[in-house]
Scaffold this active site. Structure first.
Site, PDB file in Angstrom:
ATOM      1  N   VAL A   7       0.837  -1.199   0.000  1.00 30.22           N
ATOM      2  CA  VAL A   7       0.000   0.000   0.000  1.00 30.22           C
ATOM      3  C   VAL A   7       0.873   1.252   0.000  1.00 30.22           C
ATOM      4  CG1 VAL A   7      -1.753   1.306   1.280  1.00 30.22           C
ATOM      5  CG2 VAL A   7      -1.908  -1.193   1.150  1.00 30.22           C
ATOM      6  N   CYS A   8       1.986   1.209   0.724  1.00 28.69           N
ATOM      7  CA  CYS A   8       2.855   2.389   0.889  1.00 28.69           C
ATOM      8  C   CYS A   8       3.268   3.031  -0.440  1.00 28.69           C
ATOM      9  CB  CYS A   8       4.067   2.044   1.729  1.00 28.69           C
ATOM     10  SG  CYS A   8       3.651   1.453   3.385  1.00 28.69           S
TER      11      CYS A   8
END
Length: 187
Positions: A46-47
């Protein structure tokens, strides 16, 4: 959250920006609007989608006088390696702060001490170094840079217009509210 309306605490860290390693302190944040984007770890899932989204909007933030600082408990060396390895992260022009001592994450009360990772959190900081807004999401929930832009614009508007507040879903140019006894029960 107890950090709202508090000044950022002193810190010193190494960072990666524009192909170079730099040193950064809280003094580098003062005098301008800033956004700190904490995330759990480099080389994850996700980062990079979030950091890439912020990178895509970085020019807009810059036009508003806002500097972006991403922070994870990885080192500045890992930030460079990720920048070199990922097309998404290669777009980043803002400062990527390494926080291997976890001091900055702890200062912002975003540290998962049992794991040595920062939670996914965003902090909007005014030019005096005071935290004006905080957003924290669970591990699997990504943030949206467009919504962050809206929140920064609202924070800047409120700072420039004492006595006015921005209602829900407010966007630049829309009506604001002037809290008063006359509005009680009328909204």
């Amino acid at each position: 959250m107890s950090v709202i309306n508090t000044e950022i605490k002193p810190f010193k860290a190494s960072a990666f920006k524009a192909g170079k390693f730099i040193d950064i302190t809280e003094k580098d944040v003062l005098g301008k609007w800033a956004v700190f984007v904490f995330y759990p770890a480099d080389f994850t899932f996700v980062c990079p989608t979030e950091l890439g989204d912020v990178a895509d909007h970085y020019a807009e933030f810059q036009k508003m006088g806002v500097e972006i600082f991403s922070v994870s408990t990885d080192t500045h060396f890992v930030h460079k390696a990720w920048h070199d390895a990922s097309e998404t992260i290669a777009k980043i022009q803002y400062t990527m702060i390494g926080d291997p001592t976890m001091a900055i994450s702890n200062n912002f009360e975003i540290l998962r001490a049992d794991q040595g990772l920062a939670n996914r959190g965003t902090f909007i900081i005014d030019p005096q170094g005071v935290i004006q807004a905080v957003e924290i999401t669970a591990e699997g929930i990504g943030r949206d840079a467009t919504e962050l832009l809206r929140k920064v614009k609202a924070a800047q508007y409120v700072a420039a217009h004492p006595g006015e507040v921005c209602p829900a879903k407010w966007h630049e140019g829309e009506a604001t509210l002037a809290p008063s006894l006359d509005l009680v029960g009328k909204i």
